[in-house]
Motif scaffolding. Structure first.
Motif, mmCIF file in Angstrom:
data_model
loop_
_atom_site.group_PDB
_atom_site.id
_atom_site.type_symbol
_atom_site.label_atom_id
_atom_site.label_comp_id
_atom_site.label_asym_id
_atom_site.label_seq_id
_atom_site.Cartn_x
_atom_site.Cartn_y
_atom_site.Cartn_z
ATOM 1 N N THR A 1 0.686 -1.381 0.218
ATOM 2 C CA THR A 1 -0.109 -0.459 0.006
ATOM 3 C C THR A 1 1.035 1.243 0.172
ATOM 4 O OG1 THR A 1 -0.011 -0.129 2.647
ATOM 5 C CG2 THR A 1 -1.950 -1.283 1.405
ATOM 6 N N SER A 2 0.353 2.549 -0.214
ATOM 7 C CA SER A 2 0.856 3.374 -0.513
ATOM 8 C C SER A 2 -0.212 4.357 -0.469
ATOM 9 C CB SER A 2 1.661 3.508 -1.673
ATOM 10 O OG SER A 2 1.588 3.356 -3.366
ATOM 11 N N VAL A 3 0.150 5.885 -0.366
ATOM 12 C CA VAL A 3 -0.257 7.212 0.068
ATOM 13 C C VAL A 3 -0.791 7.832 -1.581
ATOM 14 C CG1 VAL A 3 -1.034 9.033 0.931
ATOM 15 C CG2 VAL A 3 0.152 6.965 2.105
ATOM 16 N N PRO A 4 -1.591 8.575 -1.965
ATOM 17 C CA PRO A 4 -2.184 9.137 -3.368
ATOM 18 C C PRO A 4 -1.640 10.684 -3.112
ATOM 19 C CG PRO A 4 -3.666 7.983 -3.188
ATOM 20 C CD PRO A 4 -3.048 7.873 -2.029
ATOM 21 N N ASP A 5 -0.194 10.697 -4.021
ATOM 22 C CA ASP A 5 -0.012 12.473 -3.510
ATOM 23 C C ASP A 5 -1.397 13.610 -4.278
ATOM 24 O OD1 ASP A 5 2.414 11.667 -2.256
ATOM 25 O OD2 ASP A 5 3.199 10.596 -3.889
ATOM 26 N N LYS A 6 -1.915 13.224 -5.005
ATOM 27 C CA LYS A 6 -2.517 14.128 -5.943
ATOM 28 C C LYS A 6 -3.868 14.090 -5.429
ATOM 29 C CE LYS A 6 0.408 13.101 -10.357
ATOM 30 N NZ LYS A 6 -0.284 13.387 -11.561
ATOM 31 N N THR A 7 -4.854 15.726 -4.890
ATOM 32 C CA THR A 7 -6.171 15.439 -4.759
ATOM 33 C C THR A 7 -7.037 15.130 -6.416
ATOM 34 O OG1 THR A 7 -5.480 17.616 -3.878
ATOM 35 C CG2 THR A 7 -7.540 17.722 -4.038
ATOM 36 N N PRO A 8 -7.868 14.468 -5.920
ATOM 37 C CA PRO A 8 -8.404 14.090 -5.259
ATOM 38 C C PRO A 8 -8.301 12.969 -4.669
ATOM 39 C CG PRO A 8 -9.884 13.715 -6.578
ATOM 40 C CD PRO A 8 -8.777 13.950 -7.292
ATOM 41 N N TYR A 9 -7.738 11.890 -4.914
ATOM 42 C CA TYR A 9 -7.316 11.040 -4.880
ATOM 43 C C TYR A 9 -5.872 10.777 -3.268
ATOM 44 C CZ TYR A 9 -7.828 11.010 -9.538
ATOM 45 O OH TYR A 9 -8.567 10.577 -10.482
ATOM 46 N N LYS A 10 -5.998 11.547 -2.791
ATOM 47 C CA LYS A 10 -5.309 11.766 -1.540
ATOM 48 C C LYS A 10 -6.076 11.837 -0.681
ATOM 49 C CE LYS A 10 -1.694 13.889 0.856
ATOM 50 N NZ LYS A 10 -0.824 15.710 1.399
ATOM 51 N N GLN A 11 -7.015 13.214 -0.930
ATOM 52 C CA GLN A 11 -8.305 13.182 0.346
ATOM 53 C C GLN A 11 -9.260 11.815 0.335
ATOM 54 O OE1 GLN A 11 -7.265 15.029 -2.085
ATOM 55 N NE2 GLN A 11 -6.465 17.114 -0.852
ATOM 56 N N GLY A 12 -9.514 11.901 -0.007
ATOM 57 C CA GLY A 12 -10.342 10.516 -0.432
ATOM 58 C C GLY A 12 -9.774 8.922 0.150
ATOM 59 N N TYR A 13 -8.786 8.753 -0.287
ATOM 60 C CA TYR A 13 -7.948 7.623 0.593
ATOM 61 C C TYR A 13 -7.805 8.526 2.105
ATOM 62 C CZ TYR A 13 -3.690 5.155 1.815
ATOM 63 O OH TYR A 13 -3.053 4.256 2.651
ATOM 64 N N HIS A 14 -7.613 8.904 2.148
ATOM 65 C CA HIS A 14 -7.092 9.122 3.749
ATOM 66 C C HIS A 14 -8.749 9.131 4.492
ATOM 67 C CE1 HIS A 14 -3.351 9.996 4.071
ATOM 68 N NE2 HIS A 14 -3.431 11.294 3.772
ATOM 69 N N PHE A 15 -9.806 9.156 4.038
ATOM 70 C CA PHE A 15 -11.021 9.391 4.587
ATOM 71 C C PHE A 15 -11.529 7.651 4.607
ATOM 72 C CE2 PHE A 15 -15.762 9.080 4.112
ATOM 73 C CZ PHE A 15 -16.321 9.368 4.630
ATOM 74 N N TYR A 16 -11.285 7.152 3.621
ATOM 75 C CA TYR A 16 -11.298 5.831 3.707
ATOM 76 C C TYR A 16 -11.114 5.131 4.076
ATOM 77 C CZ TYR A 16 -11.930 0.591 1.884
ATOM 78 O OH TYR A 16 -12.460 -0.100 2.429
ATOM 79 N N SER A 17 -9.260 5.458 4.694
ATOM 80 C CA SER A 17 -9.031 4.228 4.969
ATOM 81 C C SER A 17 -8.991 4.656 6.517
ATOM 82 C CB SER A 17 -6.641 4.513 5.115
ATOM 83 O OG SER A 17 -6.815 5.972 5.168
ATOM 84 N N ASN A 18 -8.952 6.479 6.983
ATOM 85 C CA ASN A 18 -9.346 5.976 8.370
ATOM 86 C C ASN A 18 -10.739 6.348 8.966
ATOM 87 O OD1 ASN A 18 -6.205 7.969 8.628
ATOM 88 N ND2 ASN A 18 -7.159 9.409 8.278
ATOM 89 N N ASN A 19 -11.452 6.255 8.234
ATOM 90 C CA ASN A 19 -12.809 6.420 8.425
ATOM 91 C C ASN A 19 -13.435 5.299 8.293
ATOM 92 O OD1 ASN A 19 -13.628 9.035 10.044
ATOM 93 N ND2 ASN A 19 -12.650 9.494 8.089
ATOM 94 N N ILE A 20 -13.458 4.817 7.011
ATOM 95 C CA ILE A 20 -15.005 2.945 6.572
ATOM 96 C C ILE A 20 -14.120 2.217 6.852
ATOM 97 C CG2 ILE A 20 -15.169 2.127 4.668
ATOM 98 C CD1 ILE A 20 -16.595 5.422 5.085
ATOM 99 N N LEU A 21 -12.984 2.168 6.469
ATOM 100 C CA LEU A 21 -11.716 0.443 6.722
ATOM 101 C C LEU A 21 -12.271 -0.218 8.228
ATOM 102 C CD1 LEU A 21 -8.417 -0.131 4.491
ATOM 103 C CD2 LEU A 21 -9.166 -0.468 7.391
ATOM 104 N N PRO A 22 -11.359 1.046 9.041
ATOM 105 C CA PRO A 22 -11.793 0.669 10.760
ATOM 106 C C PRO A 22 -13.123 -0.172 10.743
ATOM 107 C CG PRO A 22 -10.940 2.334 10.557
ATOM 108 C CD PRO A 22 -11.407 2.667 9.196
ATOM 109 N N ILE A 23 -13.449 0.731 10.236
ATOM 110 C CA ILE A 23 -15.402 0.486 10.419
ATOM 111 C C ILE A 23 -15.760 -1.046 9.904
ATOM 112 C CG2 ILE A 23 -18.149 0.195 10.197
ATOM 113 C CD1 ILE A 23 -17.505 3.779 10.389
ATOM 114 N N ILE A 24 -15.400 -1.576 8.439
ATOM 115 C CA ILE A 24 -15.189 -2.798 8.052
ATOM 116 C C ILE A 24 -14.577 -4.241 9.157
ATOM 117 C CG2 ILE A 24 -14.374 -4.151 5.525
ATOM 118 C CD1 ILE A 24 -15.549 -1.295 4.626
ATOM 119 N N GLY A 25 -13.602 -3.811 9.061
ATOM 120 C CA GLY A 25 -12.815 -4.351 9.874
ATOM 121 C C GLY A 25 -13.429 -4.498 11.243
#
Length: 243
Positions: A163-187
């Motif tokens: 895994t890595s972190v996108p550098d470009k907008t809006p992918y960077k913001q979308g990645y952080h929202f998903y990994s910080n909020n959605i992924l832990p909930i699914i887990g």
């Protein structure tokens, strides 16, 4: 160098033991949950790794942090006569052994319990070595990479999918929202271990990627190092070789 992120913050166990415990706990539903979390795109990434390795015509392949053996099983599509899957989680390996038997690949794929920092093979042993979503779980990244370099044959191929972190907008913001909020909930919904997917998200965000990881690989002694971002940069395939 990445911060030493561990699954269980209050545990007295080392990272290695914590990671093994975590994967033992989630091994039963790891495969299905991974497909959900990545929307199945991880299958496409693994096939790209397969193509890279296939082009080198290896006879021996080592898949480190093999987990339930997805990548090791995929490597059966190469010309390799012997494929070895190595992992520190007995629970994940148990699932993998069953999958391999169901596909009648037990004669080509061997799954062994072992540690990436003490690989139980002699120097210059493998034609190709792969690690998919596993290097960020190494307790000592540089020691693990040095061990990989040791057992890789000269001119052999080393491929990391991580895994890595996108550098470009809006992918960077979308990645952080998903990994910080959605992924832990699914887990938490699908896993018996409430902290597991929080750890996976946190460790992914803290791990060096792109040129930072390239430089670590070069420092260890790998040559011809290159990084290939995948799917807007949410994952990266790294390829390197040995003198």
């Amino acid at each position: 160098m990445s911060k030493n992120i561990t699954p269980y913050k209050d545990s007295e166990l080392g990272k290695k033991e914590q990671v093994a415990k975590m994967f033992d706990t989630i091994s039963g539903n790891y495969d299905n949950l991974n497909r959900v979390i990545s929307f199945g795109i991880d299958v496409k990434w693994r096939k790209k790794v397969l193509k890279i390795v296939t082009n080198t015509n290896p006879e021996t392949i080592l898949d480190i942090a093999t987990g339930t053996g997805d990548l090791a099983i995929l490597m059966a599509n190469t010309s390799a006569k012997k494929i070895t899957g190595l992992d520190i989680s007995a629970g994940m390996l148990e699932v993998g052994v069953k999958k391999i038997a169901q596909k009648n690949l037990s004669n080509r794929i061997e799954m062994i319990l072992g540690d990436s920092e003490n690989i139980p093979f002699e120097d210059n042993y493998f034609d190709a070595i792969t690690v998919a979503f596993g290097v960020r779980n190494f307790e000592n990244l540089e020691k693990g990479l040095a061990e990989i370099l040791r057992v890789l044959k000269p001119n052999g191929t080393f491929v990391i999918l991580e895994t890595s972190v996108p550098d470009k907008t809006p992918y960077k913001q979308g990645y952080h929202f998903y990994s910080n909020n959605i992924l832990p909930i699914i887990g938490k919904l699908f896993s018996k271990d409430n902290v597991a997917y929080g750890y996976l998200s946190e460790s992914a965000a803290a791990f060096p990627y792109g040129e930072a990881l390239n430089n670590i690989l070069r420092k260890i002694g790998f040559i011809d190092v290159k990084a290939m971002p995948q799917t807007f940069g949410v994952a990266t395939i790294y390829v390197a070789s040995k003198k």
